[in-house]
Motif scaffolding. Structure first.
Motif, PDB file in Angstrom:
ATOM      1  N   ILE A 114       0.865  -1.179   0.000  1.00  0.00           N
ATOM      2  CA  ILE A 114       0.000   0.000   0.000  1.00  0.00           C
ATOM      3  C   ILE A 114       0.902   1.230   0.000  1.00  0.00           C
ATOM      4  O   ILE A 114       1.767   1.377   0.883  1.00  0.00           O
ATOM      5  CB  ILE A 114      -0.929   0.007   1.220  1.00  0.00           C
ATOM      6  CG1 ILE A 114      -1.645  -1.350   1.343  1.00  0.00           C
ATOM      7  CG2 ILE A 114      -1.957   1.131   1.114  1.00  0.00           C
ATOM      8  CD1 ILE A 114      -2.256  -1.590   2.691  1.00  0.00           C
ATOM      9  N   ASN A 115       0.730   2.089  -0.977  1.00  0.00           N
ATOM     10  CA  ASN A 115       1.581   3.265  -1.139  1.00  0.00           C
ATOM     11  C   ASN A 115       0.896   4.509  -0.587  1.00  0.00           C
ATOM     12  O   ASN A 115      -0.291   4.747  -0.842  1.00  0.00           O
ATOM     13  CB  ASN A 115       1.915   3.462  -2.621  1.00  0.00           C
ATOM     14  CG  ASN A 115       2.601   2.243  -3.217  1.00  0.00           C
ATOM     15  OD1 ASN A 115       3.572   1.740  -2.660  1.00  0.00           O
ATOM     16  ND2 ASN A 115       2.086   1.752  -4.328  1.00  0.00           N
ATOM     17  N   TYR A 116       1.663   5.302   0.154  1.00  0.00           N
ATOM     18  CA  TYR A 116       1.141   6.495   0.804  1.00  0.00           C
ATOM     19  C   TYR A 116       2.066   7.690   0.579  1.00  0.00           C
ATOM     20  O   TYR A 116       3.271   7.535   0.355  1.00  0.00           O
ATOM     21  CB  TYR A 116       1.065   6.294   2.320  1.00  0.00           C
ATOM     22  CG  TYR A 116      -0.032   5.395   2.812  1.00  0.00           C
ATOM     23  CD1 TYR A 116      -1.272   5.905   3.185  1.00  0.00           C
ATOM     24  CD2 TYR A 116       0.179   4.027   2.948  1.00  0.00           C
ATOM     25  CE1 TYR A 116      -2.283   5.076   3.667  1.00  0.00           C
ATOM     26  CE2 TYR A 116      -0.818   3.192   3.423  1.00  0.00           C
ATOM     27  CZ  TYR A 116      -2.043   3.726   3.782  1.00  0.00           C
ATOM     28  OH  TYR A 116      -3.038   2.890   4.262  1.00  0.00           O
ATOM     29  N   GLN A 118       3.301  10.149   3.216  1.00  0.00           N
ATOM     30  CA  GLN A 118       3.321  10.238   4.672  1.00  0.00           C
ATOM     31  C   GLN A 118       3.919  11.572   5.112  1.00  0.00           C
ATOM     32  O   GLN A 118       4.937  12.015   4.567  1.00  0.00           O
ATOM     33  CB  GLN A 118       4.132   9.091   5.279  1.00  0.00           C
ATOM     34  CG  GLN A 118       3.489   7.728   5.122  1.00  0.00           C
ATOM     35  CD  GLN A 118       4.294   6.626   5.783  1.00  0.00           C
ATOM     36  OE1 GLN A 118       5.504   6.759   6.003  1.00  0.00           O
ATOM     37  NE2 GLN A 118       3.641   5.524   6.105  1.00  0.00           N
ATOM     38  N   TYR A 147      -3.450   7.835   1.216  1.00  0.00           N
ATOM     39  CA  TYR A 147      -3.413   6.672   0.323  1.00  0.00           C
ATOM     40  C   TYR A 147      -3.224   7.089  -1.136  1.00  0.00           C
ATOM     41  O   TYR A 147      -3.860   8.023  -1.629  1.00  0.00           O
ATOM     42  CB  TYR A 147      -4.715   5.901   0.498  1.00  0.00           C
ATOM     43  CG  TYR A 147      -4.969   4.790  -0.493  1.00  0.00           C
ATOM     44  CD1 TYR A 147      -4.629   3.476  -0.192  1.00  0.00           C
ATOM     45  CD2 TYR A 147      -5.588   5.051  -1.718  1.00  0.00           C
ATOM     46  CE1 TYR A 147      -4.894   2.449  -1.082  1.00  0.00           C
ATOM     47  CE2 TYR A 147      -5.845   4.030  -2.615  1.00  0.00           C
ATOM     48  CZ  TYR A 147      -5.490   2.726  -2.297  1.00  0.00           C
ATOM     49  OH  TYR A 147      -5.749   1.725  -3.192  1.00  0.00           O
ATOM     50  N   SER A 149      -2.152   4.167  -3.733  1.00  0.00           N
ATOM     51  CA  SER A 149      -2.474   2.979  -4.524  1.00  0.00           C
ATOM     52  C   SER A 149      -2.148   1.735  -3.721  1.00  0.00           C
ATOM     53  O   SER A 149      -1.516   1.803  -2.660  1.00  0.00           O
ATOM     54  CB  SER A 149      -1.681   2.975  -5.841  1.00  0.00           C
ATOM     55  OG  SER A 149      -0.282   2.921  -5.570  1.00  0.00           O
ATOM     56  N   GLU A 150      -2.554   0.579  -4.267  1.00  0.00           N
ATOM     57  CA  GLU A 150      -2.226  -0.688  -3.622  1.00  0.00           C
ATOM     58  C   GLU A 150      -2.051  -1.770  -4.670  1.00  0.00           C
ATOM     59  O   GLU A 150      -2.570  -1.667  -5.783  1.00  0.00           O
ATOM     60  CB  GLU A 150      -3.321  -1.090  -2.627  1.00  0.00           C
ATOM     61  CG  GLU A 150      -4.680  -1.315  -3.257  1.00  0.00           C
ATOM     62  CD  GLU A 150      -5.740  -1.628  -2.216  1.00  0.00           C
ATOM     63  OE1 GLU A 150      -5.699  -2.744  -1.663  1.00  0.00           O
ATOM     64  OE2 GLU A 150      -6.598  -0.760  -1.959  1.00  0.00           O
ATOM     65  N   ILE A 180      -8.618  -1.603   0.403  1.00  0.00           N
ATOM     66  CA  ILE A 180      -8.487  -0.672   1.515  1.00  0.00           C
ATOM     67  C   ILE A 180      -9.691   0.263   1.549  1.00  0.00           C
ATOM     68  O   ILE A 180     -10.054   0.863   0.545  1.00  0.00           O
ATOM     69  CB  ILE A 180      -7.189   0.145   1.387  1.00  0.00           C
ATOM     70  CG1 ILE A 180      -5.982  -0.795   1.296  1.00  0.00           C
ATOM     71  CG2 ILE A 180      -7.038   1.094   2.571  1.00  0.00           C
ATOM     72  CD1 ILE A 180      -5.870  -1.778   2.423  1.00  0.00           C
ATOM     73  N   LYS A 183      -8.852   5.675   3.473  1.00  0.00           N
ATOM     74  CA  LYS A 183      -7.721   6.191   2.693  1.00  0.00           C
ATOM     75  C   LYS A 183      -6.840   7.164   3.471  1.00  0.00           C
ATOM     76  O   LYS A 183      -5.822   7.611   2.963  1.00  0.00           O
ATOM     77  CB  LYS A 183      -8.243   6.873   1.415  1.00  0.00           C
ATOM     78  CG  LYS A 183      -9.128   5.962   0.558  1.00  0.00           C
ATOM     79  CD  LYS A 183      -8.395   4.688   0.141  1.00  0.00           C
ATOM     80  CE  LYS A 183      -9.297   3.720  -0.615  1.00  0.00           C
ATOM     81  NZ  LYS A 183      -9.713   4.196  -1.929  1.00  0.00           N
ATOM     82  N   ASP A 185      -4.640   7.703   6.970  1.00  0.00           N
ATOM     83  CA  ASP A 185      -4.020   6.985   8.087  1.00  0.00           C
ATOM     84  C   ASP A 185      -3.395   7.999   9.038  1.00  0.00           C
ATOM     85  O   ASP A 185      -2.896   9.048   8.610  1.00  0.00           O
ATOM     86  CB  ASP A 185      -2.947   6.023   7.558  1.00  0.00           C
ATOM     87  CG  ASP A 185      -2.260   5.261   8.671  1.00  0.00           C
ATOM     88  OD1 ASP A 185      -2.958   4.579   9.445  1.00  0.00           O
ATOM     89  OD2 ASP A 185      -1.018   5.365   8.777  1.00  0.00           O
ATOM     90  N   ILE A 217      -7.357   0.503   8.556  1.00  0.00           N
ATOM     91  CA  ILE A 217      -7.476   0.515   7.094  1.00  0.00           C
ATOM     92  C   ILE A 217      -8.819  -0.033   6.636  1.00  0.00           C
ATOM     93  O   ILE A 217      -9.253   0.232   5.517  1.00  0.00           O
ATOM     94  CB  ILE A 217      -6.325  -0.260   6.423  1.00  0.00           C
ATOM     95  CG1 ILE A 217      -6.383  -1.750   6.771  1.00  0.00           C
ATOM     96  CG2 ILE A 217      -4.984   0.339   6.800  1.00  0.00           C
ATOM     97  CD1 ILE A 217      -5.418  -2.594   5.953  1.00  0.00           C
TER      98      ILE A 217
END
Length: 253
Positions: A114-116, A118, A147, A149-150, A180, A183, A185, A217
């Motif tokens: 899972i790409n974020y 941050q 969020y 992508s995943e 997910i 979106k 976190d 999530i």
């Protein structure tokens, strides 16, 4: 409610650092880049057996030093990073042996990346040299994730995994087919490390950091499958900062 409490506590800390001025005033601003490696997993309830998921993290760093109070160098430190996190399942039977899929004939493997974006925002406290030498530091504050992508890496489908579920020591597989839901976190991070500074070159930082997620999530109401699905992340990071603004004081070492 927890999210707003984190923000209020941190903003109160920042205001204290910026307004106290009972020590030696500083007005140092530095920017730079950082990169590192993240070991992550997710605390599921019901529990899902996992190993650590490995991924990269990197982006921009910003630091404003506002005061030196006795021997403590007080700063606000923030980053804007791209990070690949997630979980990797540890699929074993009751005898701690790999589970062989009946359809593929292969040991079952599953991981979710899972790409974020941050954004950690820290109170940064250091002890030691400021501009020419070594200091030790701690970081503490909230982190927010957005969020992007995943993706999933697996060698079986959800349907044929149902055939092997009874042989697994952990039979929770609902997460394998769930996208997910939340979106955004958020959580709290704590880190510590060492910094080497050179007056003409800049600042080099090495840090180990732990992130404790407070958001889920997946949905966590009584009608949802999981009551908890929160991140835990261990981050190893290197950072380079160069000064943009420096306090004019020849006595600063």
């Amino acid at each position: 409610m927890k999210k707003f409490l984190i923000i209020l506590v941190f903003l109160s800390t920042c205001c204290t650092l910026l307004r106290a001025q009972v020590g030696d005033h500083r007005n140092d601003f530095a920017i730079g880049v950082n990169g590192g490696y993240v070991l992550s997993n997710i605390t599921f309830q019901p529990e899902v057996s996992q190993a650590f998921h490995g991924g990269v993290s990197g982006g921009l760093s910003f630091r404003y030093i506002c005061e030196k109070y006795f021997k403590s160098i007080c700063s606000i430190y923030a980053e804007v990073n791209y990070a690949s996190v997630g979980w990797k399942e540890d699929i074993l039977d009751a005898n701690n042996q790999l589970v062989i899929n009946n359809v593929t004939g292969l040991a079952e493997e599953y991981s979710r990346t899972i790409n974020y974006i941050q954004i950690p925002i820290f109170a940064h406290l250091a002890w030691g040299r400021e501009r020419n030498g070594v200091n030790f530091f701690v970081n503490l504050g909230p982190q927010f994730g957005f969020y992007l992508s995943e993706s999933t890496k697996t060698n079986f489908t959800y349907d044929n995994a149902l055939n092997t579920t009874p042989t697994r020591s952990n039979q929770v597989i609902a997460q394998d087919s769930m996208a997910i839901e939340n979106k955004f976190d958020y959580g709290i991070a704590l880190g510590g490390g060492i910094e080497y500074s050179h007056p003409k070159v800049g600042h080099f930082l090495a840090e180990a950091r732990y992130y404790y997620g407070l958001g889920n999530i997946y949905g966590s109401s009584k009608r949802d499958y999981f009551s908890a699905s929160r991140y835990g992340q261990i981050v190893f990071k290197l950072t380079y900062l160069f000064d943009i603004v420096k306090t004019k004081n020849n006595n600063i070492k």
